[in-house]
Design a protein around this motif. Structure first.
Motif, mmCIF file in Angstrom:
data_model
loop_
_atom_site.group_PDB
_atom_site.id
_atom_site.type_symbol
_atom_site.label_atom_id
_atom_site.label_comp_id
_atom_site.label_asym_id
_atom_site.label_seq_id
_atom_site.Cartn_x
_atom_site.Cartn_y
_atom_site.Cartn_z
ATOM 1 N N PRO A 144 -10.352 -55.560 17.322
ATOM 2 C CA PRO A 144 -9.600 -56.121 18.452
ATOM 3 C C PRO A 144 -8.093 -55.941 18.289
ATOM 4 C CG PRO A 144 -11.239 -57.685 17.655
ATOM 5 C CD PRO A 144 -11.174 -56.593 16.649
ATOM 6 N N LEU A 145 -7.415 -55.786 19.408
ATOM 7 C CA LEU A 145 -5.953 -55.717 19.464
ATOM 8 C C LEU A 145 -5.375 -54.638 18.556
ATOM 9 C CD1 LEU A 145 -5.095 -59.517 19.569
ATOM 10 C CD2 LEU A 145 -4.912 -57.889 21.445
ATOM 11 N N ARG A 146 -6.100 -53.533 18.380
ATOM 12 C CA ARG A 146 -5.593 -52.482 17.505
ATOM 13 C C ARG A 146 -4.520 -51.630 18.180
ATOM 14 N NH1 ARG A 146 -8.843 -47.210 17.481
ATOM 15 N NH2 ARG A 146 -9.679 -47.081 19.583
ATOM 16 N N ILE A 147 -4.473 -51.653 19.520
ATOM 17 C CA ILE A 147 -3.491 -50.834 20.233
ATOM 18 C C ILE A 147 -2.234 -51.686 20.427
ATOM 19 C CG2 ILE A 147 -3.087 -49.377 22.242
ATOM 20 C CD1 ILE A 147 -6.110 -49.295 22.653
ATOM 21 N N ARG A 148 -1.370 -51.680 19.424
ATOM 22 C CA ARG A 148 -0.188 -52.542 19.447
ATOM 23 C C ARG A 148 1.020 -51.774 18.923
ATOM 24 N NH1 ARG A 148 3.967 -54.860 19.723
ATOM 25 N NH2 ARG A 148 4.329 -57.104 19.629
ATOM 26 N N PRO A 149 1.610 -50.886 19.761
ATOM 27 C CA PRO A 149 2.817 -50.189 19.315
ATOM 28 C C PRO A 149 3.987 -51.153 19.209
ATOM 29 C CG PRO A 149 2.391 -49.729 21.616
ATOM 30 C CD PRO A 149 1.205 -50.517 21.121
ATOM 31 N N SER A 150 4.992 -50.756 18.451
ATOM 32 C CA SER A 150 6.179 -51.598 18.318
ATOM 33 C C SER A 150 7.321 -51.022 19.132
ATOM 34 C CB SER A 150 6.600 -51.702 16.844
ATOM 35 O OG SER A 150 6.938 -50.433 16.343
ATOM 36 N N GLY A 151 8.179 -51.891 19.631
ATOM 37 C CA GLY A 151 9.331 -51.430 20.389
ATOM 38 C C GLY A 151 10.459 -50.994 19.470
ATOM 39 N N GLN A 152 11.279 -50.071 19.943
ATOM 40 C CA GLN A 152 12.469 -49.649 19.211
ATOM 41 C C GLN A 152 13.656 -50.360 19.844
ATOM 42 O OE1 GLN A 152 13.057 -45.437 19.014
ATOM 43 N NE2 GLN A 152 14.829 -45.572 17.655
ATOM 44 N N TYR A 153 14.074 -51.443 19.221
ATOM 45 C CA TYR A 153 15.084 -52.314 19.804
ATOM 46 C C TYR A 153 16.424 -51.596 19.896
ATOM 47 C CZ TYR A 153 18.132 -56.337 20.467
ATOM 48 O OH TYR A 153 19.068 -57.217 20.942
ATOM 49 N N THR A 154 17.041 -51.630 21.088
ATOM 50 C CA THR A 154 18.342 -50.989 21.303
ATOM 51 C C THR A 154 19.387 -51.979 21.808
ATOM 52 O OG1 THR A 154 17.713 -50.358 23.567
ATOM 53 C CG2 THR A 154 17.259 -48.752 21.813
ATOM 54 N N GLY A 155 19.055 -53.265 21.792
ATOM 55 C CA GLY A 155 19.992 -54.276 22.285
ATOM 56 C C GLY A 155 21.042 -54.636 21.259
ATOM 57 N N PRO A 156 21.901 -55.609 21.595
ATOM 58 C CA PRO A 156 22.954 -56.036 20.653
ATOM 59 C C PRO A 156 22.347 -56.657 19.412
ATOM 60 C CG PRO A 156 22.835 -57.515 22.535
ATOM 61 C CD PRO A 156 21.957 -56.354 22.852
ATOM 62 N N ARG A 157 22.947 -56.379 18.256
ATOM 63 C CA ARG A 157 22.425 -56.906 17.000
ATOM 64 C C ARG A 157 22.742 -58.397 16.877
ATOM 65 N NH1 ARG A 157 18.525 -54.678 14.996
ATOM 66 N NH2 ARG A 157 18.991 -55.862 13.096
ATOM 67 N N PRO A 158 21.786 -59.170 16.411
ATOM 68 C CA PRO A 158 22.053 -60.584 16.168
ATOM 69 C C PRO A 158 22.878 -60.741 14.878
ATOM 70 C CG PRO A 158 19.806 -60.012 15.513
ATOM 71 C CD PRO A 158 20.399 -58.786 16.127
ATOM 72 N N PRO A 159 23.516 -61.888 14.682
ATOM 73 C CA PRO A 159 23.512 -63.028 15.608
ATOM 74 C C PRO A 159 24.563 -62.856 16.704
ATOM 75 C CG PRO A 159 24.724 -63.593 13.633
ATOM 76 C CD PRO A 159 24.216 -62.185 13.415
ATOM 77 N N GLN A 160 24.196 -63.243 17.905
ATOM 78 C CA GLN A 160 25.111 -63.246 19.030
ATOM 79 C C GLN A 160 25.383 -64.702 19.414
ATOM 80 O OE1 GLN A 160 26.477 -60.545 20.763
ATOM 81 N NE2 GLN A 160 25.664 -59.268 19.072
ATOM 82 N N PRO A 161 26.571 -64.981 19.958
ATOM 83 C CA PRO A 161 26.853 -66.378 20.346
ATOM 84 C C PRO A 161 25.961 -66.825 21.484
ATOM 85 C CG PRO A 161 28.538 -64.872 21.165
ATOM 86 C CD PRO A 161 27.677 -64.076 20.221
ATOM 87 N N LEU A 162 25.665 -68.084 21.505
ATOM 88 C CA LEU A 162 24.855 -68.668 22.570
ATOM 89 C C LEU A 162 25.587 -68.530 23.900
ATOM 90 C CD1 LEU A 162 22.183 -70.296 22.961
ATOM 91 C CD2 LEU A 162 23.629 -72.360 22.955
ATOM 92 N N PRO A 163 24.917 -67.962 24.904
ATOM 93 C CA PRO A 163 25.623 -67.797 26.196
ATOM 94 C C PRO A 163 25.917 -69.155 26.823
ATOM 95 C CG PRO A 163 23.302 -67.245 26.424
ATOM 96 C CD PRO A 163 23.536 -67.433 24.964
ATOM 97 N N GLY A 164 27.093 -69.268 27.404
ATOM 98 C CA GLY A 164 27.447 -70.525 28.047
ATOM 99 C C GLY A 164 27.208 -70.469 29.546
ATOM 100 N N LEU A 165 27.152 -71.625 30.165
ATOM 101 C CA LEU A 165 26.961 -71.701 31.614
ATOM 102 C C LEU A 165 28.255 -71.347 32.324
ATOM 103 C CD1 LEU A 165 24.889 -75.011 31.881
ATOM 104 C CD2 LEU A 165 24.055 -72.671 32.093
ATOM 105 N N ARG A 166 28.108 -70.540 33.360
ATOM 106 C CA ARG A 166 29.301 -70.190 34.137
ATOM 107 C C ARG A 166 29.598 -71.304 35.130
ATOM 108 N NH1 ARG A 166 28.737 -63.751 35.694
ATOM 109 N NH2 ARG A 166 28.789 -62.978 33.535
ATOM 110 N N THR A 167 30.839 -71.617 35.244
ATOM 111 C CA THR A 167 31.236 -72.652 36.218
ATOM 112 C C THR A 167 31.988 -71.991 37.363
ATOM 113 O OG1 THR A 167 33.283 -73.032 35.012
ATOM 114 C CG2 THR A 167 31.408 -74.426 34.436
ATOM 115 N N THR A 168 31.679 -72.417 38.551
ATOM 116 C CA THR A 168 32.371 -71.876 39.737
ATOM 117 C C THR A 168 33.721 -72.569 39.891
ATOM 118 O OG1 THR A 168 31.018 -73.411 40.993
ATOM 119 C CG2 THR A 168 30.450 -71.077 41.094
ATOM 120 N N PRO A 169 34.760 -71.775 40.138
ATOM 121 C CA PRO A 169 36.105 -72.379 40.289
ATOM 122 C C PRO A 169 36.203 -73.188 41.561
ATOM 123 C CG PRO A 169 36.145 -70.034 40.767
ATOM 124 C CD PRO A 169 34.755 -70.338 40.291
#
Length: 422
Positions: free
Chosen positions: A397-422
């Protein structure tokens, strides 16, 4: 000490682990991972030290996997199947030429051969009355503009809901579901022709009245039956791979078929026949394929119905259908137009006809809608998806499980904050 290569009992050379790894472009440890996953077989080397491998088997795996394997040890991107072989511009179902099977046997008989490796002469599929009624009610609730694949997807879901035993994945239960599901898919489609022609016969005859209002005749039914038989399977096409992934997760056979249908609707897969139909229809209406091909080339569009990545010459399935279409008087004009499409395009590119063009000849000449080829494809390939599901249910079971090649920003990244409308 390294293992020693030596010929097998047939005198054929065998590869050492190092030689097999070099041919596959992987590490020696990965070669043994292939063995543990059933992708390669091995034998002990002389003296009991190390392992040896069949050279042809290693080369075949190298071709299937593109030489390099970058997947994790628990994932299979190339795996064995005993269903379909495409080799030397020919297609074989369980070792038997698919075009010969299609010429000699009904779709149902070829499906049984694909599923079990045994021929059941006179095999016929029958929909369960309650399942068919539920599928028809559900399909009937769709908007009038719904396409055939929309209807088939809904019919599969309705059929699954009526089968409380759908989670039984034993071969007997899966085949019982398949023998009822396929005629349910056909029976749930609206009838275009004489309702009296829609029952009491082969699946090809049942399907005919769902594709056209024109009356059926023996030569045309022979073409439709052969198309159904030839389209049953084509190795690991995109929709079949999706079906095997679903089966690997132990999805029930209805869900496996739903996965296949979801991929089939793509314009580069099952829906390709509709493009060929429209192109051929225009060629017939204009009295020549030359300006139609020229329009495609001028606008940078590929000419549909031509070329196949698995065949150097003409698709053997198309060749078989063209031969049968010669016996259909109504197909003469569309057949001549198809040949003109091939001949005209050949001046610019060495492309050959594929099965989409042959399906287009049938659909254009017999008054079928543009999506008729897609309908034939979907109904037919359901049997192939079931065959692959049966094979996959016997694997880990579940033998077909390729892995992704991650291309996003490397961690650690800062926690995104909420944008406030002016």
């Amino acid at each position: 000490m390294t293992d020693q290569s030596a010929p097998d009992e047939r005198g054929a050379p065998r590869l050492t682990t190092r030689e097999a790894a070099e041919l596959l472009g992987v590490k020696p440890e990965t070669v043994y991972a292939y063995v543990s996953r059933g992708q390669l077989s091995s034998a002990r080397a002389a003296g009991g030290r190390g392992s040896t491998f069949d050279a042809d088997e290693v080369r075949a795996l190298a071709r299937r996997s593109g030489r390099r394997d970058t997947s994790p040890a628990g994932s299979d991107l190339a795996f064995r199947t005993g269903i379909t072989l495409i080799e030397g511009d020919r297609c074989f179902f369980r070792g038997v030429d698919a075009t010969e099977l299609a010429r000699r046997y009904s779709y149902e008989e070829v499906a049984e051969w694909l599923w079990t490796g045994e021929l059941r002469p006179g095999a016929r599929f029958t929909a369960a009355a309650g399942t068919l009624a539920a599928a028809r009610r559900t399909v009937g609730a769709l908007p009038a503009h719904s396409g055939s694949t929309d209807r088939l997807r809904v019919a599969v879901t309705a059929a699954a809901a009526t089968d409380p035993l759908r989670f039984d994945l034993s071969p007997e239960a899966v085949l019982s579901s398949a023998r009822s599901l396929i005629p349910t898919l056909v029976g749930a489609l609206p009838t275009l022709g004489d309702p009296e022609e829609a029952g009491g016969g082969s699946l090809a005859r049942e399907l005919w009245s769902r594709l056209t209002a024109e009356p059926a005749d023996a030569p045309s039914l022979a073409v439709l039956n052969a198309a159904l038989a030839l389209l049953i399977d084509h190795d690991l096409a995109a929709s079949t791979l999706a079906a095997r992934v679903a089966a690997s997760a132990r999805a029930h056979p209805y869900a496996v078929v739903s996965a296949g249908l979801g991929v089939l609707e793509g314009p580069l897969h099952g829906a390709a026949s509709g493009l060929a139909h429209r192109m051929l229809r225009e060629a017939v209406d204009r009295g020549s394929a030359v300006p139609v091909v020229a329009d495609h080339l001028r606008t940078g569009r590929r000419v549909p119905g031509l070329g196949h990545r698995l065949y150097r010459g003409e698709d053997p399935r198309a060749t078989a259908l063209f031969a049968l279409l010669e016996d259909v008087p109504q197909a003469a004009g569309a057949l001549a137009a198809a040949r003109e499409v091939v001949g005209t395009t050949a001046r610019h590119a060495p492309l050959h006809a594929n099965i989409d063009l042959a399906l287009a000849v049938l659909s254009v000449s017999r008054g079928m809608p543009a999506d008729a080829g897609e309908t034939v494809f979907a109904v037919s390939r359901t049997a192939g998806w079931i065959a692959h599901a049966l094979e996959e249910y016997g694997e880990r079971p579940l033998r077909i499980r390729p892995s992704g090649q991650y291309t996003g920003p490397r961690p650690p990244q800062p926690l995104p904050g909420l944008r406030t409308t002016p």
